[in-house]
Scaffold this motif. Structure first.
Motif, PDB file in Angstrom:
ATOM      1  N   GLY A   1       0.849  -1.619  -0.026  1.00  0.00           N
ATOM      2  CA  GLY A   1       0.198   0.586  -0.089  1.00  0.00           C
ATOM      3  C   GLY A   1       0.926   1.115  -0.278  1.00  0.00           C
ATOM      4  N   LEU A   2       2.573   0.909   0.466  1.00  0.00           N
ATOM      5  CA  LEU A   2       2.595   2.060   0.809  1.00  0.00           C
ATOM      6  C   LEU A   2       4.291   2.452  -1.101  1.00  0.00           C
ATOM      7  CD1 LEU A   2       4.134   2.498   3.878  1.00  0.00           C
ATOM      8  CD2 LEU A   2       2.378   2.848   2.984  1.00  0.00           C
ATOM      9  N   SER A   3       3.472   1.766  -2.027  1.00  0.00           N
ATOM     10  CA  SER A   3       4.575   1.652  -3.435  1.00  0.00           C
ATOM     11  C   SER A   3       4.048   2.874  -4.014  1.00  0.00           C
ATOM     12  CB  SER A   3       4.572  -0.278  -3.532  1.00  0.00           C
ATOM     13  OG  SER A   3       5.485  -0.148  -4.841  1.00  0.00           O
ATOM     14  N   CYS A   4       4.188   3.597  -4.111  1.00  0.00           N
ATOM     15  CA  CYS A   4       3.826   4.602  -4.339  1.00  0.00           C
ATOM     16  C   CYS A   4       4.860   6.147  -4.754  1.00  0.00           C
ATOM     17  CB  CYS A   4       2.526   6.265  -4.556  1.00  0.00           C
ATOM     18  SG  CYS A   4       1.987   4.429  -3.666  1.00  0.00           S
ATOM     19  N   GLY A   5       5.333   6.229  -6.336  1.00  0.00           N
ATOM     20  CA  GLY A   5       6.310   7.307  -6.715  1.00  0.00           C
ATOM     21  C   GLY A   5       5.888   8.361  -6.748  1.00  0.00           C
ATOM     22  N   GLU A   6       4.753   8.497  -7.240  1.00  0.00           N
ATOM     23  CA  GLU A   6       4.936  10.048  -7.349  1.00  0.00           C
ATOM     24  C   GLU A   6       3.422  10.625  -5.990  1.00  0.00           C
ATOM     25  OE1 GLU A   6       2.387  13.035 -10.272  1.00  0.00           O
ATOM     26  OE2 GLU A   6       2.672  10.748 -10.838  1.00  0.00           O
ATOM     27  N   PRO A   7       3.831  11.451  -4.961  1.00  0.00           N
ATOM     28  CA  PRO A   7       2.819  12.465  -4.113  1.00  0.00           C
ATOM     29  C   PRO A   7       1.421  13.107  -4.433  1.00  0.00           C
ATOM     30  CG  PRO A   7       4.520  13.500  -4.362  1.00  0.00           C
ATOM     31  CD  PRO A   7       5.371  12.636  -5.671  1.00  0.00           C
ATOM     32  N   SER A   8       1.023  12.916  -3.476  1.00  0.00           N
ATOM     33  CA  SER A   8      -0.793  13.556  -4.006  1.00  0.00           C
ATOM     34  C   SER A   8      -0.097  15.438  -4.213  1.00  0.00           C
ATOM     35  CB  SER A   8      -1.629  13.207  -3.282  1.00  0.00           C
ATOM     36  OG  SER A   8      -2.385  14.379  -3.294  1.00  0.00           O
ATOM     37  N   GLN A   9       0.072  16.452  -4.387  1.00  0.00           N
ATOM     38  CA  GLN A   9      -0.676  17.254  -4.408  1.00  0.00           C
ATOM     39  C   GLN A   9      -0.921  18.123  -3.913  1.00  0.00           C
ATOM     40  OE1 GLN A   9       2.826  19.723  -6.750  1.00  0.00           O
ATOM     41  NE2 GLN A   9       2.492  20.691  -4.538  1.00  0.00           N
ATOM     42  N   MET A  10      -2.035  17.565  -3.657  1.00  0.00           N
ATOM     43  CA  MET A  10      -2.844  18.612  -2.402  1.00  0.00           C
ATOM     44  C   MET A  10      -2.708  17.695  -0.945  1.00  0.00           C
ATOM     45  SD  MET A  10      -6.606  17.746  -1.630  1.00  0.00           S
ATOM     46  CE  MET A  10      -7.302  18.326  -3.090  1.00  0.00           C
ATOM     47  N   ALA A  11      -1.518  16.032  -0.911  1.00  0.00           N
ATOM     48  CA  ALA A  11      -1.120  15.852   0.361  1.00  0.00           C
ATOM     49  C   ALA A  11       0.179  16.682   0.689  1.00  0.00           C
ATOM     50  CB  ALA A  11      -1.217  15.022   0.638  1.00  0.00           C
TER      51      ALA A  11
END
Length: 397
Positions: free
Chosen positions: A293-303
């Protein structure tokens, strides 16, 4: 076993926490209040437990560890049940209102008053598992077709759980970020509606609703406590969970809000790299982490707008300490209760344990005998096969 944590390579960078405006502007108190009023009215709603890990806290020489266990949430196994399903309902509300030419209430969508229209509104998303399962569940409840895009490394057990809720599951060869791109492209081509937990330029309403839904968890937690924790360790991903919780804690505890420590896999460290660069930064995923669930390479701009102002510290952890932490919760020390947690749930606890084996890092994080640490156990057993494999391993060496 603590030797494993003492040997773990933990990277740390200080954030630039400020007097935050984003915590009240990106997500407002009204956003959280609206989500609370709606979600707590759903059939099956119940607050999830806030578990006191007193024996482990004593072992780590800190005052308290509180673990918010999201495994029982709506029978779906994770906190994601609060986000995607609520955002789906809000998307349906906006589109139904547009089609009928007047405002439709959330309750009218939920009760099936506009079932015929909803049956023609297809909702789509990419997922590592939990977000898609929540969206599929919400679509099943509200009568909308659902398409879920998953990447090559998502387990078949998680894919089947979404099919069982009526979703059409499309598996691609690439990684999570590639599945996000395909979901966006096909939605645009077909007039479908994306329900994502990450934002991008021109796309903000569903991610804001997702994060507002997560606020139910934060409010439950705060209302169960008689004083603010000193620290909260929050897992990263695209940042939606961390940003929502950080904003909710700031709004509830004001200047007494806890120190926010962001924890990511060292294989997927987009928030850590964003903190280093001073702006939202995308990283390439070369290898998948056990923390699916944490394998993400691009952050949410809003977050990132919130985390840039609210986070005091950013940490990365290796996969080597994840399974031992899952086992530690399931086979607890002393009088601590048994907690069956998924791989992504334990990132914060794994980082805390490792930090307490390292005096310099403990000092840098302000951890001491008086520290009261809050953790968000974001998922229970969402894939029994993976959990059983972890439990069959041992911590020797």
């Amino acid at each position: 076993m603590m030797d494993l944590f003492a040997k773990a390579e933990i990277r740390h960078i200080k954030g630039s926490r400020t007097a935050s405006a984003a915590a009240n502007q990106v997500l407002t108190e009204q956003d959280f209040a609206n989500a609370w009023a709606e979600i707590t009215a759903w059939d099956g709603y119940a607050a999830t437990p806030l578990v006191d890990l007193g024996s482990l806290a004593s072992t780590l020489s800190i005052s308290q560890i509180l673990y918010k266990h999201e495994g029982p949430r709506f029978g779906l196994g994770s906190f994601k049940a609060l986000g995607a399903a609520y955002a789906a309902l809000r998307v349906l509300q906006r589109e139904v209102s547009r089609q009928i030419g007047q405002g439709a209430s959330l309750s009218s969508i939920r009760s099936g008053e506009h079932a015929e229209i909803c049956s023609q509104i297809t909702l789509v998303s990419a997922t590592d598992g939990n977000h898609g399962r929540s969206l599929a569940w919400g679509c099943q409840r509200f009568g909308a077709p659902c398409r879920i895009y998953i990447h090559a490394e998502v387990s078949e057990g998680r894919a089947q759980a979404m099919r069982d809720l009526g979703a059409k599951v499309i598996r691609i060869d690439g990684d999570y970020d590639a599945s996000v791109a395909l979901a966006r492209d096909e939605a645009e081509q077909n007039g479908w509606f994306v329900v994502s937990d990450t934002s991008w330029p021109g796309y903000s309403e569903p991610p804001r609703d997702v994060m507002a839904g997560y606020g139910v968890m934060t409010r439950e937690t705060c209302e169960s406590m008689d004083q603010a924790p000193t620290h909260i360790f929050l897992q990263g991903g695209v940042g939606g969970l961390a940003a929502s919780v950080a904003a909710g804690l700031r709004q509830y505890w004001k200047d007494g809000a806890p120190r926010v420590v962001i924890v990511e896999p060292d294989l997927a460290d987009c928030l850590y790299e964003s903190a280093k660069a001073g702006r939202a930064t995308t990283v390439a995923i070369a290898e998948e982490t056990i923390m699916a669930g944490l394998s993400c390479g691009e952050p949410s701009q809003m977050a990132w707008e919130i985390l840039e102002q609210e986070a005091s510290d950013f940490l990365t952890i290796p996969d080597s300490i994840v399974a031992p932490t899952v086992r530690l919760l399931a086979r607890p020390q002393g009088n601590d209760p048994v907690v069956e947690a998924g791989e992504s749930a334990v990132a914060g606890l794994a980082a805390l344990i490792a930090a307490r084996q390292n005096p310099e890092l403990s000092q840098a994080l302000g951890l001491n005998a008086q520290s009261r640490v809050l953790l968000i156990g974001s998922e229970g057993i969402t894939d029994p096969e993976i959990f059983n494999q972890i439990m069959a391993e041992n911590d020797d060496g």
